[in-house]
Enzyme design. Structure first.
Site, mmCIF file in Angstrom:
data_model
loop_
_atom_site.group_PDB
_atom_site.id
_atom_site.type_symbol
_atom_site.label_atom_id
_atom_site.label_comp_id
_atom_site.label_asym_id
_atom_site.label_seq_id
_atom_site.Cartn_x
_atom_site.Cartn_y
_atom_site.Cartn_z
ATOM 1 N N THR A 130 1.595 -4.262 4.237
ATOM 2 C CA THR A 130 1.487 -4.515 5.682
ATOM 3 C C THR A 130 0.918 -5.895 6.016
ATOM 4 O O THR A 130 1.074 -6.359 7.143
ATOM 5 C CB THR A 130 0.597 -3.442 6.347
ATOM 6 O OG1 THR A 130 -0.709 -3.486 5.752
ATOM 7 C CG2 THR A 130 1.196 -2.065 6.205
ATOM 8 N N ASP A 131 0.271 -6.545 5.042
ATOM 9 C CA ASP A 131 -0.423 -7.796 5.371
ATOM 10 C C ASP A 131 0.512 -8.896 5.882
ATOM 11 O O ASP A 131 0.151 -9.651 6.786
ATOM 12 C CB ASP A 131 -1.214 -8.302 4.156
ATOM 13 C CG ASP A 131 -2.420 -7.414 3.852
ATOM 14 O OD1 ASP A 131 -2.721 -6.525 4.669
ATOM 15 O OD2 ASP A 131 -3.055 -7.614 2.801
ATOM 16 N N THR A 176 0.821 -1.212 0.000
ATOM 17 C CA THR A 176 0.000 0.000 0.000
ATOM 18 C C THR A 176 0.855 1.263 0.000
ATOM 19 O O THR A 176 0.457 2.293 -0.538
ATOM 20 C CB THR A 176 -0.927 -0.013 1.232
ATOM 21 O OG1 THR A 176 -1.829 -1.092 1.066
ATOM 22 C CG2 THR A 176 -1.717 1.264 1.378
ATOM 23 N N GLU A 197 -1.265 -28.544 27.692
ATOM 24 C CA GLU A 197 -2.531 -29.096 27.171
ATOM 25 C C GLU A 197 -2.329 -30.420 26.446
ATOM 26 O O GLU A 197 -3.300 -31.051 26.025
ATOM 27 C CB GLU A 197 -3.175 -28.094 26.212
ATOM 28 C CG GLU A 197 -3.652 -26.828 26.872
ATOM 29 C CD GLU A 197 -4.727 -27.078 27.916
ATOM 30 O OE1 GLU A 197 -5.684 -27.815 27.619
ATOM 31 O OE2 GLU A 197 -4.589 -26.540 29.025
ATOM 32 N N TYR A 244 -8.243 0.379 -3.104
ATOM 33 C CA TYR A 244 -7.221 0.978 -3.981
ATOM 34 C C TYR A 244 -6.359 -0.143 -4.580
ATOM 35 O O TYR A 244 -6.541 -1.322 -4.256
ATOM 36 C CB TYR A 244 -6.349 1.942 -3.161
ATOM 37 C CG TYR A 244 -5.786 1.259 -1.936
ATOM 38 C CD1 TYR A 244 -4.603 0.525 -2.009
ATOM 39 C CD2 TYR A 244 -6.461 1.294 -0.715
ATOM 40 C CE1 TYR A 244 -4.105 -0.138 -0.903
ATOM 41 C CE2 TYR A 244 -5.969 0.633 0.390
ATOM 42 C CZ TYR A 244 -4.800 -0.084 0.289
ATOM 43 O OH TYR A 244 -4.314 -0.758 1.366
ATOM 44 N N LYS A 287 0.312 -7.330 12.906
ATOM 45 C CA LYS A 287 -0.727 -6.439 12.402
ATOM 46 C C LYS A 287 -1.996 -6.752 13.187
ATOM 47 O O LYS A 287 -2.478 -7.883 13.182
ATOM 48 C CB LYS A 287 -0.924 -6.658 10.899
ATOM 49 C CG LYS A 287 -1.897 -5.675 10.284
ATOM 50 C CD LYS A 287 -1.959 -5.793 8.762
ATOM 51 C CE LYS A 287 -2.876 -4.711 8.213
ATOM 52 N NZ LYS A 287 -2.953 -4.728 6.744
HETATM 53 C C1 SIN Z 1 -1.071 -2.993 2.814
HETATM 54 O O1 SIN Z 1 0.051 -2.799 2.381
HETATM 55 O O2 SIN Z 1 -1.493 -2.316 3.789
HETATM 56 C C2 SIN Z 1 -2.030 -4.003 2.265
HETATM 57 C C3 SIN Z 1 -1.604 -4.612 0.989
HETATM 58 C C4 SIN Z 1 -0.345 -5.392 1.102
HETATM 59 O O3 SIN Z 1 -0.082 -5.987 2.139
HETATM 60 O O4 SIN Z 1 0.378 -5.421 0.098
#
Ligand code: SIN
Length: 359
Positions: A122-123, A42, A316, A56, A195
């Site tokens: 971020t994923d 992103t 467990e 997007y 995340k």
């Molecule tokens: C992001 O970057 O926030 C989402 C898309 C990705 O992980 O490439």
């Protein structure tokens, strides 16, 4: 006479300009050299309008445009950029990690590189950061950064995150800290960060164990150190690897059966991470498939989908008897990474358990 005065004035002007240029050059030479490796996400995304913050397209803006969008960076570091990939990070694979790790190690071995910033979606950012944390062979700072809003959005967080990341990567204080994640004015250790929100800009959190510092006014402020081994202290070496062993995650939930475990083993998994409920509990309908997998040589790591806390060995489940490994506090997705790397060295479960208590 007039001619002589003019010549003297010109000479003085040139001398002044020369001094000015030398001073500027000396200033630039003193700045740290930071390489930005861009992988997409992103932070390199664009939306249809300035209010498009979902829906997007990720990974469209190139590394040079990312750098040019933050001219302030040139005042704090000599930056160069490389476009390593241009992907959304849900498509990040083991093959990308091996390419990236080798490039990071090659760059950091150069005396004229002081630190590295990796721009990333971020994923899966936390996974790439943890992988690098285990295989980078340098004490120089490596900072992984992304953004939650695309570059075209109102109050896009990419430019400030990138500026902070470059400052951090060029900071002598960041040496020896392992791979870090710089987002939202915070510094997180790769091992502990996750995340935690689908869309908000404060999504990266180290929850109970805590972030390691802040970035304020471009300066890092550290408050904690990472105690688990990383980078130069790590026993893992990917320099000669072209692939990583297949390790998958089987997620547990109410009513879960054995379909996923059996399918993953049939598909060739050499290791399986059981993302168990609670303290990594083994549902009665899943356990026989995991036991059978272990008897076929598949290494089983019991982890927890809970997100916090230690999965207790012999808690467990009787791990000694089952010959299972526990994940300690690693999330299932990070346990998968450590198990892959562990399997490049050994299939001895005692040794693998030691690794889970070490990294
Ligand atoms: C992001 O970057 O926030 C989402 C898309 C990705 O992980 O490439």
């Amino acid at each position: 006479m007039l001619h002589q005065s003019f010549t003297r004035a010109m000479a003085a002007l040139f001398a002044f300009l020369f001094l000015l240029a030398s001073a500027a050059q000396a200033q630039t030479a003193k700045l740290p050299n930071v390489t930005i490796l861009a992988t997409g996400g992103t932070i390199a995304g664009t939306g249809a309008t300035s209010t498009t913050t979902v829906g997007y397209t990720a990974a469209t803006v190139g590394v040079q445009a990312l750098i040019q969008a933050v001219p302030e960076i040139a005042k704090v570091a000599n930056v160069s950029g490389e476009q390593v990939f241009q992907i959304a990070s849900e498509n990040m694979g083991n093959e990308h990690w091996l390419i990236l790790a080798k490039r990071v190690n090659a760059l950091l071995a150069q005396p004229n590189v002081d630190g590295i910033v990796i721009t990333h979606g971020t994923d899966t950012l936390e996974e790439t950061a943890y992988f690098l944390n285990l295989v980078v062979k340098s004490r120089k700072p490596v900072v992984v950064v992304g953004s939650m809003r695309p570059s075209t959005a109102l109050s896009a967080d990419g430019p400030i995150n990138l500026y902070n990341a470059v400052n951090l990567a060029g900071s002598p204080q960041a040496v020896g800290k392992g791979v870090m994640v710089a987002m939202n004015d915070q510094i997180h250790a790769a091992r502990d960060v996750t995340k935690a929100n689908t869309t908000t800009t404060d999504t990266f959190r180290s929850t109970e164990l805590g972030m390691i510092g802040y970035i304020q006014g471009g300066k890092p402020f550290f408050y904690r150190d990472v105690t688990r081994k990383h980078t130069v202290e790590s026993e893992f070496d990917v320099s000669k690897l072209d692939a990583l062993p297949q390790v998958d995650v089987a997620y547990a939930y109410a009513n879960v059966g054995d379909v996923a475990v059996k399918a993953l083993v049939a598909a060739g998994a050499r290791g399986l991470v059981h993302a168990g409920v609670g303290n990594g509990s083994l549902p009665a309908k899943t356990k026989p498939a995991l036991v059978a997998a272990r008897s076929q040589g598949v290494v089983i790591v019991r982890s927890a989908r809970v997100g916090q806390g230690i999965v207790a060995r012999n808690g467990e489940a009787n791990d000694d008897q089952l010959d299972f490994v526990v994940s300690d506090t690693l999330s299932p997705q990070k346990a998968r990474i450590l198990l892959m790397l562990a399997l490049t060295k050994t299939s001895n479960t005692k040794d693998i358990q030691r690794m889970f208590y070490t990294y």
